[in-house]
Motif scaffolding. Structure first.
Motif, PDB file in Angstrom:
ATOM      1  N   LEU A 233      -4.282 -10.849   5.060  1.00 49.39           N
ATOM      2  CA  LEU A 233      -5.371 -11.330   4.566  1.00 49.39           C
ATOM      3  C   LEU A 233      -6.557 -10.381   5.289  1.00 49.39           C
ATOM      4  O   LEU A 233      -6.570  -9.958   6.281  1.00 49.39           O
ATOM      5  N   ILE A 234      -7.365  -9.742   4.373  1.00 49.91           N
ATOM      6  CA  ILE A 234      -8.181  -8.711   4.751  1.00 49.91           C
ATOM      7  C   ILE A 234      -9.692  -9.290   4.450  1.00 49.91           C
ATOM      8  O   ILE A 234     -10.100  -9.792   3.456  1.00 49.91           O
ATOM      9  N   ASP A 235     -10.638  -8.946   5.642  1.00 54.95           N
ATOM     10  CA  ASP A 235     -11.913  -9.220   5.206  1.00 54.95           C
ATOM     11  C   ASP A 235     -12.541  -8.306   4.300  1.00 54.95           C
ATOM     12  O   ASP A 235     -12.713  -7.273   4.823  1.00 54.95           O
ATOM     13  N   GLY A 236     -12.931  -8.633   3.312  1.00 56.05           N
ATOM     14  CA  GLY A 236     -13.647  -7.679   2.470  1.00 56.05           C
ATOM     15  C   GLY A 236     -13.159  -7.894   0.762  1.00 56.05           C
ATOM     16  O   GLY A 236     -12.404  -8.706   0.622  1.00 56.05           O
ATOM     17  N   GLY A 237     -13.927  -7.296  -0.145  1.00 54.51           N
ATOM     18  CA  GLY A 237     -13.770  -7.106  -1.560  1.00 54.51           C
ATOM     19  C   GLY A 237     -13.030  -6.025  -2.082  1.00 54.51           C
ATOM     20  O   GLY A 237     -12.013  -5.590  -1.496  1.00 54.51           O
ATOM     21  N   ALA A 238     -13.356  -5.785  -3.287  1.00 59.87           N
ATOM     22  CA  ALA A 238     -12.640  -4.870  -3.917  1.00 59.87           C
ATOM     23  C   ALA A 238     -12.398  -3.564  -3.331  1.00 59.87           C
ATOM     24  O   ALA A 238     -11.275  -2.843  -3.240  1.00 59.87           O
ATOM     25  N   GLY A 239     -13.709  -3.059  -2.835  1.00 61.10           N
ATOM     26  CA  GLY A 239     -13.588  -1.639  -2.072  1.00 61.10           C
ATOM     27  C   GLY A 239     -12.368  -1.576  -0.818  1.00 61.10           C
ATOM     28  O   GLY A 239     -11.596  -0.703  -0.839  1.00 61.10           O
ATOM     29  N   GLN A 240     -12.415  -2.729  -0.262  1.00 59.11           N
ATOM     30  CA  GLN A 240     -11.450  -3.021   0.954  1.00 59.11           C
ATOM     31  C   GLN A 240      -9.984  -2.972   0.620  1.00 59.11           C
ATOM     32  O   GLN A 240      -9.032  -2.527   1.170  1.00 59.11           O
ATOM     33  N   VAL A 241     -10.056  -3.755  -0.600  1.00 53.90           N
ATOM     34  CA  VAL A 241      -8.513  -4.012  -1.117  1.00 53.90           C
ATOM     35  C   VAL A 241      -8.031  -2.421  -1.655  1.00 53.90           C
ATOM     36  O   VAL A 241      -6.697  -2.127  -1.442  1.00 53.90           O
ATOM     37  N   SER A 242      -8.865  -1.639  -2.331  1.00 51.78           N
ATOM     38  CA  SER A 242      -8.361  -0.414  -2.812  1.00 51.78           C
ATOM     39  C   SER A 242      -8.022   0.433  -1.574  1.00 51.78           C
ATOM     40  O   SER A 242      -7.185   1.474  -1.536  1.00 51.78           O
ATOM     41  N   ALA A 243      -8.847   0.522  -0.549  1.00 51.06           N
ATOM     42  CA  ALA A 243      -8.632   1.209   0.695  1.00 51.06           C
ATOM     43  C   ALA A 243      -7.214   0.738   1.359  1.00 51.06           C
ATOM     44  O   ALA A 243      -6.497   1.563   1.541  1.00 51.06           O
ATOM     45  N   VAL A 244      -7.057  -0.419   1.456  1.00 50.43           N
ATOM     46  CA  VAL A 244      -5.753  -1.020   1.947  1.00 50.43           C
ATOM     47  C   VAL A 244      -4.622  -0.579   1.263  1.00 50.43           C
ATOM     48  O   VAL A 244      -3.377  -0.019   1.552  1.00 50.43           O
ATOM     49  N   ALA A 245      -4.700  -0.697  -0.246  1.00 49.93           N
ATOM     50  CA  ALA A 245      -3.665  -0.287  -1.068  1.00 49.93           C
ATOM     51  C   ALA A 245      -3.332   1.328  -0.752  1.00 49.93           C
ATOM     52  O   ALA A 245      -1.880   1.525  -0.590  1.00 49.93           O
ATOM     53  N   GLU A 246      -4.189   2.043  -0.814  1.00 49.12           N
ATOM     54  CA  GLU A 246      -4.025   3.517  -0.491  1.00 49.12           C
ATOM     55  C   GLU A 246      -3.305   3.917   0.830  1.00 49.12           C
ATOM     56  O   GLU A 246      -2.305   4.401   1.030  1.00 49.12           O
ATOM     57  N   ILE A 247      -3.858   3.035   1.922  1.00 51.47           N
ATOM     58  CA  ILE A 247      -3.143   3.207   3.349  1.00 51.47           C
ATOM     59  C   ILE A 247      -1.845   2.784   3.304  1.00 51.47           C
ATOM     60  O   ILE A 247      -0.849   3.621   3.809  1.00 51.47           O
ATOM     61  N   LEU A 248      -1.573   1.742   2.581  1.00 50.08           N
ATOM     62  CA  LEU A 248      -0.097   1.097   2.694  1.00 50.08           C
ATOM     63  C   LEU A 248       0.805   1.943   1.887  1.00 50.08           C
ATOM     64  O   LEU A 248       2.018   2.296   2.159  1.00 50.08           O
ATOM     65  N   ALA A 249       0.328   2.538   0.625  1.00 53.90           N
ATOM     66  CA  ALA A 249       1.205   3.542  -0.078  1.00 53.90           C
ATOM     67  C   ALA A 249       1.390   4.968   0.676  1.00 53.90           C
ATOM     68  O   ALA A 249       2.485   5.210   0.483  1.00 53.90           O
TER      69      ALA A 249
END
Length: 376
Positions: A233-249
């Motif tokens: 669970l991450i604190d934040g919206g669409a921007g944070q989610v796409s950043a996390v997707a990139e980091i994990l990828a």
């Protein structure tokens, strides 16, 4: 603990531990009362692990061996159930104590009443623990359903960043699972990135997640341990989610689901929006228990990150955190210390007390209060 415990001061028992066991559904609770000088000195719950098919005598005997391994036994131990090797146990405990120790399973009188009281406490404590576990289990099932997960998560990691004007930035990670919050698993990350600009949440999140998952990939590449999360669970919206997707990828981690929890319209606490990669954001009903559960998880992560950040900042500031409060010079600092006795007491003071100090205006009192109680 059950009410009325303090009222038990046995006349006929000078010194004893009362040890009562209750077992149910393959789980056990042992309640220990400590009686010294004819007074009850308090009680504690223990939840020993039980092997499958273990009987009361076996569980209680194993518990006594461990319990008195590190502490001296009293002259008498009152038990709820007989144990198999009572003579051997009494002998071993007596040697440890340097004088005789008696193990008794009382059947009548005051001692039997003490044991039955402790046994009732053990039963109620175990029932409470089992009902909490059942509730937690239902919430994890509900979470899996709401977020379309393959299975209820066994380990949820919740991340929060805390920084005040970018100084002493700290990332916090809390962990929850079937047993509730797993505090021994919490981690703090002192943000090292010198290139980060103050308030760069993306940069902070990148550093925290990279460090966390690089370590996991190094220590447990085959994912055999239960240290791998089933949900982030991450604190934040669409921007944070796409950043996390990139980091994990980038790290090659493509099978850990994650969800961004954003404050909804008007930052209304009841209207959290949930963001998942490539899907439309959605909200849960206001009174949904799963929503309350996610709010609790997020609040705990925030509390942990803020507490960690405060501790770090206080350390950086040195002995007198007052030095850094805007508007507090040497004279006012002396006035505050004279009034409260220490900087720590000033930091804990409430607003009315701060306003009562000579030479501290209402506005400054509010500044001081806000400085020590900021919400991050």
């Amino acid at each position: 603990t059950v009410q009325g415990v303090q009222g038990i001061n046995p006349r006929g028992v000078a010194e004893a531990d009362v040890v009562a066991l209750h077992m149910e559904g393959g789980q056990a609770c042992v309640q220990v009362f400590f009686i010294r000088a004819n007074q009850n000195w308090g009680n504690r719950d223990f939840y020993p692990r039980t092997g499958s098919g273990a009987e009361e005598a076996e569980v209680l005997e194993a518990f006594l061996g461990q319990f008195y391994d590190e502490k001296d036994p009293p002259r008498q131990i009152l038990l709820s159930h007989p144990i198999e090797n009572a003579d051997l146990m009494a002998e071993a405990l007596g040697e440890k104590r340097g004088r005789k120790v008696e193990l008794v399973v009382p059947l009548r009188g005051e001692k039997a009443e003490l044991v039955s009281f402790a046994a009732r406490n053990a039963r109620e404590s175990l029932a409470r623990k089992m009902s909490e576990a059942a509730t937690q289990s239902r919430l994890l099932d509900g979470l899996a359903e709401a977020f379309a997960l393959d299975a209820p998560p066994e380990r949820i990691e919740v991340y929060d960043n805390s920084h005040i004007q970018g100084t002493n930035a700290v990332g916090g990670m809390i962990v929850a699972g079937r047993e509730g919050f797993l505090k021994s698993q919490y981690r703090k990350f002192n943000i090292k990135g010198d290139s980060l600009t103050p308030g760069d949440d993306f940069g902070m999140m990148k550093e925290v997640l990279s460090r966390r998952f690089k370590r996991l990939l190094k220590e447990d590449p085959d994912r055999e341990s239960d240290a791998w999360p089933d949900l982030l669970l991450i604190d934040g919206g669409a921007g944070q989610v796409s950043a996390v997707a990139e980091i994990l990828a980038d790290l090659g981690v493509d099978d850990v689901p994650f969800i961004g929890v954003a404050k909804g319209v008007d930052r209304d606490a009841g209207k959290e929006e949930f963001h998942r990669p490539g899907k439309r954001p959605f909200a849960l009903k206001r009174n949904d228990p799963v929503l309350y559960f996610v709010q609790r998880l997020r609040d705990e992560a925030h509390r942990f990150a803020i507490g960690t950040h405060r501790a770090k900042r206080a350390k950086a500031i040195g002995a007198t955190p007052l030095d850094d409060v805007p508007g507090v010079g040497a004279t006012r600092k002396r006035a505050l210390l004279a009034h409260f006795g220490s900087a720590k007491a000033v930091s804990r003071a409430d607003l009315a007390d701060l306003k009562a100090v000579d030479g501290i205006s209402d506005t400054l009192a509010e500044t001081i209060y806000d400085y020590f109680h900021e919400k991050g």
